[in-house]
Write a protein that holds these residues in place. Structure first.
Motif, mmCIF file in Angstrom:
data_model
loop_
_atom_site.group_PDB
_atom_site.id
_atom_site.type_symbol
_atom_site.label_atom_id
_atom_site.label_comp_id
_atom_site.label_asym_id
_atom_site.label_seq_id
_atom_site.Cartn_x
_atom_site.Cartn_y
_atom_site.Cartn_z
ATOM 1 N N UNK A 12 0.814 -1.220 0.000
ATOM 2 C CA UNK A 12 0.000 0.000 0.000
ATOM 3 C C UNK A 12 0.843 1.264 0.000
ATOM 4 N N UNK A 13 0.395 2.239 -0.753
ATOM 5 C CA UNK A 13 1.032 3.552 -0.726
ATOM 6 C C UNK A 13 0.686 4.301 0.552
ATOM 7 N N UNK A 14 -0.487 4.009 1.103
ATOM 8 C CA UNK A 14 -1.013 4.741 2.252
ATOM 9 C C UNK A 14 -1.275 3.762 3.389
ATOM 10 N N UNK A 15 -0.752 4.068 4.565
ATOM 11 C CA UNK A 15 -1.009 3.288 5.769
ATOM 12 C C UNK A 15 -1.692 4.205 6.773
ATOM 13 N N UNK A 16 -2.789 3.744 7.356
ATOM 14 C CA UNK A 16 -3.463 4.552 8.374
ATOM 15 C C UNK A 16 -3.279 3.905 9.747
ATOM 16 N N UNK A 60 -12.416 3.529 -1.327
ATOM 17 C CA UNK A 60 -13.499 3.897 -2.252
ATOM 18 C C UNK A 60 -12.951 4.707 -3.421
ATOM 19 N N UNK A 61 -11.961 5.556 -3.145
ATOM 20 C CA UNK A 61 -11.403 6.417 -4.192
ATOM 21 C C UNK A 61 -10.327 5.717 -5.018
ATOM 22 N N UNK A 62 -10.118 4.444 -4.771
ATOM 23 C CA UNK A 62 -9.194 3.673 -5.589
ATOM 24 C C UNK A 62 -7.756 3.726 -5.125
ATOM 25 N N UNK A 63 -7.514 4.254 -3.922
ATOM 26 C CA UNK A 63 -6.159 4.308 -3.410
ATOM 27 C C UNK A 63 -5.707 2.980 -2.830
ATOM 28 N N UNK A 64 -4.403 2.807 -2.746
ATOM 29 C CA UNK A 64 -3.808 1.605 -2.167
ATOM 30 C C UNK A 64 -3.570 1.860 -0.689
ATOM 31 N N UNK A 65 -4.246 1.104 0.190
ATOM 32 C CA UNK A 65 -4.251 1.434 1.607
ATOM 33 C C UNK A 65 -4.234 0.183 2.474
ATOM 34 N N UNK A 66 -3.695 0.322 3.671
ATOM 35 C CA UNK A 66 -3.797 -0.696 4.704
ATOM 36 C C UNK A 66 -3.993 0.009 6.037
ATOM 37 N N UNK A 67 -4.959 -0.467 6.829
ATOM 38 C CA UNK A 67 -5.273 0.151 8.114
ATOM 39 C C UNK A 67 -4.620 -0.648 9.240
ATOM 40 N N UNK A 68 -3.997 0.050 10.177
ATOM 41 C CA UNK A 68 -3.381 -0.559 11.358
ATOM 42 C C UNK A 68 -4.138 -0.077 12.579
ATOM 43 N N UNK A 69 -4.559 -1.008 13.448
ATOM 44 C CA UNK A 69 -5.314 -0.612 14.637
ATOM 45 C C UNK A 69 -5.362 -1.761 15.641
ATOM 46 N N UNK A 70 -5.517 -1.441 16.947
ATOM 47 C CA UNK A 70 -5.750 -2.475 17.955
ATOM 48 C C UNK A 70 -7.223 -2.864 17.973
ATOM 49 N N UNK A 71 -7.507 -4.111 18.300
ATOM 50 C CA UNK A 71 -8.901 -4.563 18.345
ATOM 51 C C UNK A 71 -9.049 -5.671 19.370
ATOM 52 N N UNK A 72 -10.162 -5.634 20.099
ATOM 53 C CA UNK A 72 -10.413 -6.660 21.099
ATOM 54 C C UNK A 72 -11.888 -6.829 21.382
ATOM 55 N N UNK A 142 5.662 2.264 2.363
ATOM 56 C CA UNK A 142 4.580 3.207 2.051
ATOM 57 C C UNK A 142 5.134 4.576 1.692
ATOM 58 N N UNK A 143 4.289 5.402 1.101
ATOM 59 C CA UNK A 143 4.633 6.790 0.813
ATOM 60 C C UNK A 143 4.043 7.739 1.848
ATOM 61 N N UNK A 144 2.886 7.352 2.406
ATOM 62 C CA UNK A 144 2.198 8.201 3.367
ATOM 63 C C UNK A 144 1.716 7.365 4.546
ATOM 64 N N UNK A 145 1.810 7.935 5.726
ATOM 65 C CA UNK A 145 1.139 7.414 6.914
ATOM 66 C C UNK A 145 0.142 8.466 7.363
ATOM 67 N N UNK A 146 -1.087 8.036 7.607
ATOM 68 C CA UNK A 146 -2.111 8.921 8.149
ATOM 69 C C UNK A 146 -2.432 8.444 9.562
ATOM 70 N N UNK A 147 -2.055 9.239 10.559
ATOM 71 C CA UNK A 147 -2.401 8.951 11.950
ATOM 72 C C UNK A 147 -3.579 9.837 12.310
ATOM 73 N N UNK A 148 -4.702 9.225 12.656
ATOM 74 C CA UNK A 148 -5.932 9.997 12.810
ATOM 75 C C UNK A 148 -6.756 9.484 13.974
#
Length: 328
Positions: A12-16, A60-72, A142-148
């Protein structure tokens, strides 16, 4: 559990990064009244939290992405199941506590919206480290990380600064959208910081009642080295863009009604997609404004429609200069 991260050459180019994900629950009632049993209408469930919302719109916009998050817990399982159904790739970090819920109630009679946001689970030191390790691995190519989004209980306020340090080391551009302590402890390493006026006010500690004061605060963050670019979202009033060389104002797209939930996340997602396509900053911000407007047309926190984004992008005007300096 999850959609496997993409192998070479399709990483992915974008990692969140979403440190405090949520199961978003949306429903409606005729009237909100105290002490009464409120009979709700159909309930909608969406995977939520800032970075997850960003990843969904990027997808949805056709970007290459992978989401990183904790889950339980069961809510974490449902968040992952819904993301999988949407086809959004992700990496999750298992945690002992249960992922939080966020509850939105739309009042039919008034058109008012009531939003209840829970604090989220307390992450252990090991779980926090697991999130950082997964982010580092995902961001290597990746090229971008989005921390949100917000930081959950137990996570130090300097966590996003540590994320910024990793991105700087890897040569990845960081886009940050957060508030409170998570924003106040960031001092360097951010490419683009997106903030609402409220978030900017909390960070600077001043009322910021006028546009000139808002621009001054944004430029202060640029001059102090916190971020190369600061974008101040103004909702129905558009957005302000501050860089080292310029101040610019973007007009909003007029919308009649609709829910603003997730509009800021959609804006961040579309800006990142534009930048990942090699677009200039101005054009990318215009795409972000279009996505924010398109988000007003969706139920709950459902991702916006790509056709709506394209339609609004065609209507989005070029920014106006607030001074005589060009953006380089």
């Amino acid at each position: 559990m999850g959609v496997p991260a993409e192998p070479d050459p399709s990483r992915p180019q974008i990692v969140t990064l979403t440190m405090n994900p949520a199961l978003d629950i949306t429903t409606s009632v005729d009237t909100v009244q105290p002490t009464e049993k409120l009979r709700c209408e159909t309930t909608r469930y969406d995977p939520g939290g800032g970075g997850i919302n960003v990843a969904r719109v990027v997808h949805v916009l056709g970007g290459s992405v992978s989401a990183v998050f904790p889950a339980g817990g069961p809510t974490g399982d449902l968040v992952m199941s819904l993301l999988g159904e949407a086809g959004v790739p992700f990496r999750h970090i298992p945690i002992a506590a249960s992922t939080r819920e966020s509850f939105t109630v739309n009042e039919n009679t008034s058109g008012q919206q009531y939003r209840f946001v829970l604090p989220g689970p307390r992450l252990t030191s090991a779980e926090q480290k697991g999130c950082m390790d997964q982010l580092r691995t995902a961001a290597e190519s990746a090229e971008f990380v989005v921390a949100s989004g917000s930081l959950p209980p137990g996570v130090s306020g300097d966590y996003y600064q540590r994320v910024a340090d990793i991105c700087s080391h890897l040569g990845v551009r960081l886009i940050l959208d957060t508030s409170g302590g998570g924003l106040q402890h960031v001092s360097s390493g951010v490419y683009l910081l997106k903030a609402s006026v409220r978030e900017l006010r909390e960070c600077i500690g001043l009322p910021l009642a006028t546009e000139s004061e808002q621009f001054a605060a944004a430029h202060e963050l640029v001059e102090n080295g916190c971020a190369q670019v600061v974008l101040v979202s103004l909702g129905s009033q558009g957005a302000l863009l501050a860089t080292q060389h310029a101040s610019h104002r973007f007009s909003a797209i007029p919308m009649l009604g609709g829910s603003g939930v997730g509009a800021g996340d959609a804006m961040v997602a579309a800006i990142t997609v534009g930048l990942s396509r090699g677009w200039p900053l101005f054009k990318s911000v215009r795409l972000g404004i279009a996505a924010g407007a398109a988000m007003m047309m969706t139920p709950g926190t459902a991702a916006c429609d790509r056709a709506d984004v394209d339609k609004f992008f065609a209507l989005c005007a070029e920014p106006s200069d607030v001074n005589d300096r060009d953006l380089y």
